[in-house]
Design a protein around this motif. Structure first.
Motif, PDB file in Angstrom:
ATOM      1  N   ASP A  48       0.834  -1.210   0.000  1.00 32.72           N
ATOM      2  CA  ASP A  48       0.000   0.000   0.000  1.00 32.72           C
ATOM      3  C   ASP A  48       0.866   1.255   0.000  1.00 32.72           C
ATOM      4  N   VAL A  49       1.882   1.263   0.860  1.00 33.10           N
ATOM      5  CA  VAL A  49       2.767   2.425   0.954  1.00 33.10           C
ATOM      6  C   VAL A  49       3.466   2.663  -0.379  1.00 33.10           C
ATOM      7  N   ALA A  50       3.906   1.590  -1.005  1.00 28.05           N
ATOM      8  CA  ALA A  50       4.574   1.717  -2.304  1.00 28.05           C
ATOM      9  C   ALA A  50       3.625   2.296  -3.347  1.00 28.05           C
ATOM     10  N   LEU A  51       2.362   1.865  -3.330  1.00 24.33           N
ATOM     11  CA  LEU A  51       1.384   2.383  -4.273  1.00 24.33           C
ATOM     12  C   LEU A  51       1.136   3.867  -4.031  1.00 24.33           C
ATOM     13  N   LEU A  52       0.871   4.229  -2.772  1.00 24.71           N
ATOM     14  CA  LEU A  52       0.528   5.608  -2.458  1.00 24.71           C
ATOM     15  C   LEU A  52       1.699   6.550  -2.684  1.00 24.71           C
ATOM     16  N   VAL A  53       2.855   6.194  -2.165  1.00 22.77           N
ATOM     17  CA  VAL A  53       4.004   7.100  -2.217  1.00 22.77           C
ATOM     18  C   VAL A  53       4.726   7.024  -3.558  1.00 22.77           C
ATOM     19  N   GLY A  54       4.897   5.803  -4.067  1.00 22.98           N
ATOM     20  CA  GLY A  54       5.644   5.633  -5.305  1.00 22.98           C
ATOM     21  C   GLY A  54       4.833   5.932  -6.552  1.00 22.98           C
ATOM     22  N   GLU A  55       3.695   5.261  -6.685  1.00 26.49           N
ATOM     23  CA  GLU A  55       2.897   5.405  -7.910  1.00 26.49           C
ATOM     24  C   GLU A  55       2.017   6.647  -7.902  1.00 26.49           C
ATOM     25  N   LEU A  56       1.352   6.917  -6.771  1.00 24.37           N
ATOM     26  CA  LEU A  56       0.414   8.038  -6.704  1.00 24.37           C
ATOM     27  C   LEU A  56       1.055   9.323  -6.184  1.00 24.37           C
ATOM     28  N   LYS A  57       2.321   9.267  -5.835  1.00 26.22           N
ATOM     29  CA  LYS A  57       3.096  10.442  -5.439  1.00 26.22           C
ATOM     30  C   LYS A  57       2.507  11.164  -4.235  1.00 26.22           C
TER      31      LYS A  57
END
Length: 267
Positions: A48-57
């Motif tokens: 989840d953290v990777a999605l929010l921070v990495g992909e969704l900035k």
């Protein structure tokens, strides 16, 4: 996040969605990927953290939980991510022991004469919910303004959340969308959309001792975010302040703030 939906599917949260993709009064559509809303973020997984921070900035988290909630539940995994800035802005209008989950079930803490002097116009159920919502603005106007300003920051995406992502988050999201010029129908529909995930939300909250006491023995239907609640909230602001913008301007919101919010959601 699918192009066909505003929901953000996470493993550790169940009520996350984008404020993009909503129609505006001038025929436009709000921009996706700028401002998100969600329920409690305590259970976010590394994915989840990777999605929010990495992909969704994601770069800004606006946490509307009370001091008690944060102390009991902890600050959450995103606080350990250096790229993300946290804005803890409690609204201090709790009806339960630690939270505001009883806002739609019991009239605790509501002084009808002080909060809504025109109470005879609305059903008791509507009075309770709208009274809590108006209480956020009455008791913590500086926190409301600061939260909206944080949501409008332009150095990455922002996410606003509380426990259920329903009441406190629902009010802040509605205010932001109103500033951005979203149609009233779309704002009401976004508020009510939490009902689609209500069973999952309540299951998560009841798994936590922090929230269980405020939720036990209440049927799920009591907690539905009914459209008339947010409609009545807007009516309160219309009658007392000439609308959302009238209340905001009385509490320090500026034309620059409005431009910033519109730039984030409108391009």
């Amino acid at each position: 996040m699918s192009e066909m939906t505003r929901w953000i599917e996470l493993e550790g949260a169940v009520n996350a969605r984008d404020l993009g993709g909503l129609p505006t009064r001038d025929g436009g559509v709000t921009v996706r990927g700028r401002i998100f809303r969600a329920d409690n973020l305590q259970g976010l997984t590394p994915r989840d953290v990777a999605l929010l921070v990495g992909e969704l900035k994601l770069r800004h988290v606006v946490d509307l939980r009370s001091n008690a909630e944060v102390a009991l539940e902890g600050p959450g995994p995103l606080t350990r991510v250096p790229e993300v800035r946290h804005h803890h802005l409690t609204l201090f209008a709790e009806g339960g022991r630690h939270t505001d989950v009883e806002a739609d079930t019991q009239p605790l803490g509501i002084d009808g004469d002080r909060v809504l002097p025109w109470a005879e116009r609305v059903p008791d159920e509507e009075l309770r919910v709208t009274g809590f919502y108006f209480g956020y603005l009455r008791d913590r106007p500086s926190a409301v303004i600061a939260a909206l300003r944080a949501m409008a920051l332009d150095d990455g995406a922002a996410l606003v959340h509380c426990a259920a992502g329903k009441d406190r988050t629902g009010v802040l999201s509605a205010l932001a969308l109103e500033v951005a010029g979203v149609t009233r129908e779309a704002i009401v529909a976004d508020y009510a959309a939490t009902g689609e995930r209500l069973e999952l939300i309540l299951r998560r909250l009841r798994a936590s001792e922090t929230y269980r006491g405020d939720l036990d023995s209440r049927p799920a239907d009591d907690h539905l975010p009914r459209p008339r609640y947010i409609e009545q909230f807007f009516q309160v602001l219309e009658e007392r302040f000439g609308g959302v913008m009238g209340w905001l301007s009385r509490n320090g919101w500026t034309e620059t703030d409005t431009a910033a919010m519109r730039a984030r959601l409108r391009d």
